[in-house]
Design a protein around this motif. Structure first.
Motif, mmCIF file in Angstrom:
data_model
loop_
_atom_site.group_PDB
_atom_site.id
_atom_site.type_symbol
_atom_site.label_atom_id
_atom_site.label_comp_id
_atom_site.label_asym_id
_atom_site.label_seq_id
_atom_site.Cartn_x
_atom_site.Cartn_y
_atom_site.Cartn_z
ATOM 1 N N LYS A 40 0.530 -1.251 0.253
ATOM 2 C CA LYS A 40 0.039 0.125 -0.791
ATOM 3 C C LYS A 40 0.674 1.097 -0.175
ATOM 4 C CE LYS A 40 -3.578 2.325 2.709
ATOM 5 N NZ LYS A 40 -5.001 2.023 3.738
ATOM 6 N N SER A 41 1.485 1.045 0.542
ATOM 7 C CA SER A 41 3.090 2.633 0.598
ATOM 8 C C SER A 41 3.356 3.240 -0.728
ATOM 9 C CB SER A 41 3.613 2.788 2.390
ATOM 10 O OG SER A 41 4.392 1.401 1.749
ATOM 11 N N ASP A 42 3.884 1.725 -1.171
ATOM 12 C CA ASP A 42 4.603 2.269 -2.245
ATOM 13 C C ASP A 42 3.073 2.471 -3.601
ATOM 14 O OD1 ASP A 42 6.457 0.356 -1.312
ATOM 15 O OD2 ASP A 42 6.274 -0.855 -2.769
ATOM 16 N N TYR A 43 1.842 2.274 -3.479
ATOM 17 C CA TYR A 43 0.917 2.389 -4.580
ATOM 18 C C TYR A 43 0.880 3.936 -4.223
ATOM 19 C CZ TYR A 43 -3.921 2.479 -6.828
ATOM 20 O OH TYR A 43 -4.171 3.042 -8.152
ATOM 21 N N ILE A 44 0.538 4.490 -2.601
ATOM 22 C CA ILE A 44 0.646 6.369 -2.704
ATOM 23 C C ILE A 44 1.816 6.391 -2.833
ATOM 24 C CG2 ILE A 44 0.208 7.353 -0.401
ATOM 25 C CD1 ILE A 44 -1.626 4.377 0.625
ATOM 26 N N SER A 45 2.853 5.843 -2.214
ATOM 27 C CA SER A 45 4.028 7.114 -2.873
ATOM 28 C C SER A 45 4.270 7.186 -4.445
ATOM 29 C CB SER A 45 5.067 6.554 -2.089
ATOM 30 O OG SER A 45 5.668 5.371 -2.044
ATOM 31 N N ARG A 46 4.155 6.029 -4.344
ATOM 32 C CA ARG A 46 4.346 6.347 -6.850
ATOM 33 C C ARG A 46 3.836 7.198 -7.293
ATOM 34 N NH1 ARG A 46 7.840 8.003 -9.653
ATOM 35 N NH2 ARG A 46 7.985 6.388 -11.982
ATOM 36 N N PHE A 47 2.177 7.207 -6.826
ATOM 37 C CA PHE A 47 0.939 7.863 -7.159
ATOM 38 C C PHE A 47 1.216 9.421 -6.988
ATOM 39 C CE2 PHE A 47 -2.055 10.469 -7.806
ATOM 40 C CZ PHE A 47 -3.135 9.930 -8.202
ATOM 41 N N ASP A 59 -4.758 9.978 -16.365
ATOM 42 C CA ASP A 59 -4.322 9.505 -17.193
ATOM 43 C C ASP A 59 -3.324 9.095 -17.220
ATOM 44 O OD1 ASP A 59 -3.373 12.054 -18.409
ATOM 45 O OD2 ASP A 59 -4.861 11.454 -20.105
ATOM 46 N N LYS A 60 -1.708 9.669 -17.027
ATOM 47 C CA LYS A 60 -0.369 9.327 -17.276
ATOM 48 C C LYS A 60 -0.364 8.833 -15.576
ATOM 49 C CE LYS A 60 0.842 11.182 -21.361
ATOM 50 N NZ LYS A 60 -0.747 11.038 -21.621
ATOM 51 N N VAL A 61 -1.292 8.870 -14.453
ATOM 52 C CA VAL A 61 -0.198 8.534 -13.496
ATOM 53 C C VAL A 61 -0.965 6.772 -13.252
ATOM 54 C CG1 VAL A 61 -0.619 8.495 -11.201
ATOM 55 C CG2 VAL A 61 -0.680 10.308 -12.426
ATOM 56 N N TYR A 62 -1.822 7.063 -14.076
ATOM 57 C CA TYR A 62 -2.465 5.551 -14.136
ATOM 58 C C TYR A 62 -1.756 4.546 -15.018
ATOM 59 C CZ TYR A 62 -5.922 6.495 -10.221
ATOM 60 O OH TYR A 62 -6.352 6.953 -9.201
ATOM 61 N N VAL A 66 -0.428 1.133 -13.366
ATOM 62 C CA VAL A 66 -0.273 0.030 -13.901
ATOM 63 C C VAL A 66 0.737 -0.483 -14.256
ATOM 64 C CG1 VAL A 66 -1.892 -0.919 -15.785
ATOM 65 C CG2 VAL A 66 -2.675 0.017 -14.239
ATOM 66 N N ALA A 67 1.380 0.200 -15.624
ATOM 67 C CA ALA A 67 2.326 -0.656 -16.107
ATOM 68 C C ALA A 67 3.391 -1.295 -15.102
ATOM 69 C CB ALA A 67 3.329 0.815 -17.402
ATOM 70 N N GLU A 68 4.054 0.301 -13.877
ATOM 71 C CA GLU A 68 5.461 -0.338 -13.116
ATOM 72 C C GLU A 68 5.037 -1.038 -12.157
ATOM 73 O OE1 GLU A 68 6.488 3.399 -11.327
ATOM 74 O OE2 GLU A 68 6.252 5.096 -13.029
ATOM 75 N N PHE A 69 3.517 -1.641 -11.879
ATOM 76 C CA PHE A 69 3.236 -2.487 -10.478
ATOM 77 C C PHE A 69 2.575 -3.364 -11.601
ATOM 78 C CE2 PHE A 69 3.243 1.661 -7.570
ATOM 79 C CZ PHE A 69 4.057 1.126 -7.042
ATOM 80 N N SER A 70 2.653 -3.627 -12.740
ATOM 81 C CA SER A 70 2.161 -4.869 -13.203
ATOM 82 C C SER A 70 0.696 -4.916 -12.768
ATOM 83 C CB SER A 70 2.860 -6.309 -13.371
ATOM 84 O OG SER A 70 4.202 -5.960 -13.578
ATOM 85 N N ILE A 71 -0.421 -4.413 -12.882
ATOM 86 C CA ILE A 71 -1.494 -4.732 -12.715
ATOM 87 C C ILE A 71 -2.524 -4.487 -13.643
ATOM 88 C CG2 ILE A 71 -3.665 -3.566 -11.918
ATOM 89 C CD1 ILE A 71 -1.763 -1.608 -10.372
ATOM 90 N N THR A 73 -5.345 -6.955 -13.073
ATOM 91 C CA THR A 73 -7.071 -6.976 -13.338
ATOM 92 C C THR A 73 -7.657 -6.288 -13.594
ATOM 93 O OG1 THR A 73 -7.287 -7.781 -10.674
ATOM 94 C CG2 THR A 73 -6.676 -9.795 -12.306
ATOM 95 N N ILE A 74 -7.629 -4.871 -13.184
ATOM 96 C CA ILE A 74 -8.051 -3.928 -13.605
ATOM 97 C C ILE A 74 -7.967 -2.850 -14.314
ATOM 98 C CG2 ILE A 74 -7.120 -2.624 -11.415
ATOM 99 C CD1 ILE A 74 -9.992 -1.616 -10.988
ATOM 100 N N SER A 75 -8.063 -2.657 -15.024
ATOM 101 C CA SER A 75 -7.451 -1.509 -16.130
ATOM 102 C C SER A 75 -6.717 0.404 -16.068
ATOM 103 C CB SER A 75 -8.380 -1.439 -17.728
ATOM 104 O OG SER A 75 -9.164 -0.604 -17.129
ATOM 105 N N TRP A 76 -6.442 1.418 -16.446
ATOM 106 C CA TRP A 76 -6.204 2.341 -16.095
ATOM 107 C C TRP A 76 -6.677 3.240 -16.062
ATOM 108 C CZ3 TRP A 76 -6.493 6.537 -19.656
ATOM 109 C CH2 TRP A 76 -6.372 6.225 -21.003
ATOM 110 N N GLN A 77 -7.709 2.920 -17.397
ATOM 111 C CA GLN A 77 -9.257 3.797 -17.329
ATOM 112 C C GLN A 77 -10.636 3.273 -16.637
ATOM 113 O OE1 GLN A 77 -8.290 1.546 -20.090
ATOM 114 N NE2 GLN A 77 -8.291 2.183 -22.178
ATOM 115 N N THR A 78 -10.559 2.418 -15.682
ATOM 116 C CA THR A 78 -11.241 1.789 -14.951
ATOM 117 C C THR A 78 -10.849 2.913 -13.312
ATOM 118 O OG1 THR A 78 -11.554 0.078 -15.818
ATOM 119 C CG2 THR A 78 -12.317 0.062 -13.119
ATOM 120 N N LEU A 79 -9.166 2.952 -13.090
ATOM 121 C CA LEU A 79 -8.505 3.385 -11.898
ATOM 122 C C LEU A 79 -9.281 4.475 -12.095
ATOM 123 C CD1 LEU A 79 -5.473 1.547 -11.545
ATOM 124 C CD2 LEU A 79 -7.599 1.458 -10.096
#
Ligand SMILES: [Mg+2]
Length: 220
Positions: A40-47, A59-62, A66-71, A73-79
């Motif tokens: 969680k701390s990585d997700y927040i700090s990288r955001f 759009d660029k942030v998500y 998605v690319a850096e954390f190999s996400i 099952t959910i798309s950047w558009q949905t996020l």
């Protein structure tokens, strides 16, 4: 002759960094089934790093997250859609915001917001802060098709208020978009000091807290 005080939104009335941090934390919890392989701390700090205090659109942030954390099952558009719909519920005001606005209204000032950003998103953020009813005019760059620091957006706001530039003050955190822009429109300027910049050379006054504004206005 009535006088007016106009404000920037992000970083001036809305504590953007605190709001984003709160939103991202809640987003992670809510969508944990898709994100739990990332600490969680990585997700927040990288955001927050990718977000650059809001100067990069999400759009660029998500796409980056998605690319850096190999996400997968959910798309950047949905996020992004989740951000656009729910950020308003995590809008954090700077200290003394409603008290300051109430005091200025009681003193008879007309009030306005001029913000660079997307129309619906910024309007929802203003509603999220619960401050819409304090303002006589709200100008959002996407709707107006003109952005700060262009003179046109300041002049348009003053015209809608029926107030002369010499009877108006602009409060903002960005030295160029807010302070130089408003100065160019012949308004007085108050810079809300922040860590992104060391100075705003066109500012007539400098504040650290919103509750300093009423007494500064009396000195102008
Ligand atoms: Mg700002």
């Amino acid at each position: 002759m009535r006088q007016a005080v106009l404000f920037d939104l992000d970083g001036t009335l809305l504590d953007r960094d605190a709001s984003v941090e709160q939103f991202v934390s809640v987003q992670y919890e809510r969508l944990a089934e898709h994100l739990s392989h990332v600490p969680k701390s990585d997700y927040i700090s990288r955001f927050i790093e990718l977000n650059c205090h809001g100067h990069v659109w999400k759009d660029k942030v998500y796409q980056g997250l998605v690319a850096e954390f190999s996400i997968e099952t959910i798309s950047w558009q949905t996020l992004l859609e989740d951000y656009e719909m729910r950020f308003q519920f995590h809008c954090v005001p700077f200290q003394s915001l409603p008290e300051m606005l109430t005091e200025l209204r009681q003193q008879g000032y007309l009030l306005g917001i001029i913000t660079n950003g997307r129309g619906e998103f910024q309007a929802r953020a203003i509603d999220g802060l619960g401050i819409r009813d304090y303002f006589d005019v709200v100008l959002i760059s996407e709707v107006e098709q003109v952005r700060k620091p262009e003179l046109e957006i300041f002049q348009r706001a003053l015209k809608r208020l029926g107030v002369a530039a010499s009877d108006s003050v602009f409060v903002g955190d960005h030295p160029e978009a807010d302070i130089a822009g408003a100065k160019g429109a012949m308004m007085k300027t108050i810079w809300k000091r922040n860590s992104s910049w060391t100075e705003a050379k066109d500012a007539d006054a400098i504040i650290d807290q919103l509750d300093e504004i009423p007494s500064i206005l009396k000195q102008f």
